[in-house]
Enzyme design. Structure first.
Site, PDB file in Angstrom:
ATOM      1  N   ASP A 132       0.840  -1.200   0.000  1.00 16.12           N
ATOM      2  CA  ASP A 132       0.000   0.000   0.000  1.00 16.12           C
ATOM      3  C   ASP A 132       0.879   1.255   0.000  1.00 16.12           C
ATOM      4  O   ASP A 132       0.382   2.377  -0.081  1.00 16.12           O
ATOM      5  CB  ASP A 132      -1.012  -0.003   1.157  1.00 16.12           C
ATOM      6  CG  ASP A 132      -0.362   0.052   2.530  1.00 16.12           C
ATOM      7  OD1 ASP A 132       0.888  -0.055   2.619  1.00 16.12           O
ATOM      8  OD2 ASP A 132      -1.104   0.210   3.527  1.00 16.12           O
ATOM      9  N   SER A 133       2.210   1.055   0.047  1.00 18.61           N
ATOM     10  CA  SER A 133       3.149   2.160  -0.167  1.00 18.61           C
ATOM     11  C   SER A 133       2.883   2.818  -1.518  1.00 18.61           C
ATOM     12  O   SER A 133       3.329   3.940  -1.755  1.00 18.61           O
ATOM     13  CB  SER A 133       4.596   1.650  -0.108  1.00 18.61           C
ATOM     14  OG  SER A 133       4.761   0.520  -0.948  1.00 18.61           O
ATOM     15  N   ASP A 188      -1.054  -6.320  -0.206  1.00 18.03           N
ATOM     16  CA  ASP A 188      -1.050  -5.625   1.089  1.00 18.03           C
ATOM     17  C   ASP A 188      -2.467  -5.136   1.400  1.00 18.03           C
ATOM     18  O   ASP A 188      -3.043  -4.350   0.631  1.00 18.03           O
ATOM     19  CB  ASP A 188      -0.102  -4.419   0.953  1.00 18.03           C
ATOM     20  CG  ASP A 188       0.484  -3.991   2.267  1.00 18.03           C
ATOM     21  OD1 ASP A 188       0.235  -4.650   3.287  1.00 18.03           O
ATOM     22  OD2 ASP A 188       1.225  -2.982   2.258  1.00 18.03           O
ATOM     23  N   LYS A 248      -0.810  -9.482   3.183  1.00 18.75           N
ATOM     24  CA  LYS A 248      -0.061  -8.969   4.345  1.00 18.75           C
ATOM     25  C   LYS A 248      -0.969  -8.004   5.093  1.00 18.75           C
ATOM     26  O   LYS A 248      -1.732  -7.263   4.460  1.00 18.75           O
ATOM     27  CB  LYS A 248       1.212  -8.240   3.897  1.00 18.75           C
ATOM     28  CG  LYS A 248       1.972  -7.592   5.062  1.00 18.75           C
ATOM     29  CD  LYS A 248       3.301  -7.013   4.633  1.00 18.75           C
ATOM     30  CE  LYS A 248       3.220  -5.628   4.059  1.00 18.75           C
ATOM     31  NZ  LYS A 248       2.644  -4.615   4.965  1.00 18.75           N
ATOM     32  N   GLU A 262      -1.035  -5.407   8.881  1.00 20.59           N
ATOM     33  CA  GLU A 262      -0.207  -4.789   9.915  1.00 20.59           C
ATOM     34  C   GLU A 262      -0.784  -5.043  11.313  1.00 20.59           C
ATOM     35  O   GLU A 262      -2.002  -5.021  11.481  1.00 20.59           O
ATOM     36  CB  GLU A 262      -0.131  -3.269   9.682  1.00 20.59           C
ATOM     37  CG  GLU A 262       0.523  -2.906   8.352  1.00 20.59           C
ATOM     38  CD  GLU A 262       0.613  -1.400   8.129  1.00 20.59           C
ATOM     39  OE1 GLU A 262       0.277  -0.610   9.047  1.00 20.59           O
ATOM     40  OE2 GLU A 262       1.029  -1.005   7.022  1.00 20.59           O
ATOM     41  N   GLU A 270       9.671  -3.809  10.359  1.00 19.66           N
ATOM     42  CA  GLU A 270      10.040  -2.524   9.749  1.00 19.66           C
ATOM     43  C   GLU A 270      10.599  -1.568  10.802  1.00 19.66           C
ATOM     44  O   GLU A 270       9.972  -1.334  11.843  1.00 19.66           O
ATOM     45  CB  GLU A 270       8.814  -1.896   9.052  1.00 19.66           C
ATOM     46  CG  GLU A 270       9.148  -0.554   8.418  1.00 19.66           C
ATOM     47  CD  GLU A 270       8.101  -0.063   7.416  1.00 19.66           C
ATOM     48  OE1 GLU A 270       7.149  -0.808   7.101  1.00 19.66           O
ATOM     49  OE2 GLU A 270       8.264   1.074   6.958  1.00 19.66           O
TER      50      GLU A 270
HETATM   51  O1  KIV Z   1       3.538  -1.078   1.678  1.00 15.82           O
HETATM   52  C1  KIV Z   1       4.688  -1.533   1.607  1.00 15.82           C
HETATM   53  O2  KIV Z   1       5.394  -1.389   0.599  1.00 15.82           O
HETATM   54  C2  KIV Z   1       5.202  -2.255   2.758  1.00 15.82           C
HETATM   55  C3  KIV Z   1       6.651  -2.574   2.774  1.00 15.82           C
HETATM   56  C4  KIV Z   1       7.440  -1.365   3.039  1.00 15.82           C
HETATM   57  C5  KIV Z   1       6.969  -3.667   3.717  1.00 15.82           C
HETATM   58  O3  KIV Z   1       4.479  -2.529   3.658  1.00 15.82           O
END
Ligand code: KIV
Length: 295
Positions: free
Chosen positions: A55-56, A94, A124, A126, A193
């Site tokens: 989600d970056s 994510d 993934k 958090e 992280e």
């Molecule tokens: O969103 C993302 O790219 C991430 C990574 C930095 C692990 O969560």
């Protein structure tokens, strides 16, 4: 007899089981983010183990200050592009803010959408102990889950900014407990992280599942970076732990300037960039064009 990918020497498909195997064999796991088909193809060609559609993308692709505005539909749009570009790496989607925190039903349904609509093979999310019911419910639905501890960007306001985590003994102990709980709940791996390198190594040794570090030191079982940071594509802000292996933003500006200069000078397009026309066809057209209404 048809050769299996293994027997023929072709690289094997990476799965969550591969992550475990690699950890057991002390082979570091390499992960990069990707958000589009070209990057996914390049990551696959480069032989990395996994792609995280992070989600970056909200920050490095869409220009938001945080990852919070990213939606399920936005994530799935990019996941589909990545899935069309890579087959061998494990594809991890994510889960965006509020797609798994509100209810377990939401969490399972949204995780399922990553597989059903996004072409992903794992998700993934958090958080630590507060996420155990969601992890268990998603894994219970047959979906591999990767955890994410330490600096969890979806909690940026609670954390008081994008800052290193687990700097006190108590916070470090809590992170270790969370990691063990996530392992028990069924995660196949955990992103760590922005935590001290010694802690990253300690937690990695205590877990049977691999840790994938980003700013968590060399003692993790694998590493993940944001592709835009690796390529030097994101100028606004680069975290200290990121390493640029190229300076593509500068290269982009150089190429775009060269293009503009050639357009303005009438150098582009040259003959080799232009389509020819058969002389007879041209003559026929030109004769008819003279008689066309309005000429
Ligand atoms: O969103 C993302 O790219 C991430 C990574 C930095 C692990 O969560």
């Amino acid at each position: 007899m048809s050769a299996t990918p293994q027997a023929s020497g072709a690289a094997r498909k990476v799965t969550p089981l591969t992550f475990r195997e690699k950890k057991a064999q002390h082979q570091p796991i390499s992960v990069l983010t990707a958000y589009d088909v070209a990057t996914a193809q390049a990551v696959e060609r480069a032989g990395l183990d996994a792609i995280l559609v992070g989600d970056s993308l909200g920050m490095v692709v869409l220009g938001y200050e945080t990852t919070l505005p990213v939606t399920m539909d936005g994530m799935l749009h990019h996941c589909r592009a990545v899935a069309r570009g890579a087959r061998r790496p494990l594809l991890i989607g994510d889960m965006p803010f509020l797609s798994y925190q509100v209810s377990l039903e939401d969490a399972v349904r949204n995780a399922g959408r990553f597989l059903q609509e996004g072409g992903m093979e794992a998700v993934k999310l958090e958080g630590g102990r507060e996420r155990l019911p969601a992890v268990q419910a998603i894994v219970g639905a047959g979906i591999p889950v990767m955890g994410h501890l330490g600096l969890t960007p979806q909690s940026v306001h609670l954390l008081g900014g994008f800052r290193p985590q687990a700097r006190t003994a108590e916070a470090a102990r809590r992170l270790l407990e969370d990691a063990l709980l996530l392992e028990q709940a069924g995660c196949f791996g955990i992103v760590l992280e922005s935590v001290p390198a010694r802690l990253g190594e300690f937690v990695s040794r205590r877990l049977a599942i691999p840790t994938i570090g980003i700013g968590a030191g060399a003692g993790c079982d694998g590493q993940v970076l944001v592709a835009n940071d690796v390529l030097g594509l994101f100028e606004r802000f680069t975290p200290r732990f990121a390493k640029a292996y190229a300076s593509l933003f500068g290269e982009m500006v150089r190429a775009f300037e060269a293009y503009r200069t050639e357009v303005e000078a009438g150098v582009f397009p040259a003959a080799e960039h232009s389509l020819g026309m058969d002389e007879a066809v041209w003559q026929e057209f030109a004769t008819g064009a003279d008689e066309a209404p309005g000429t």
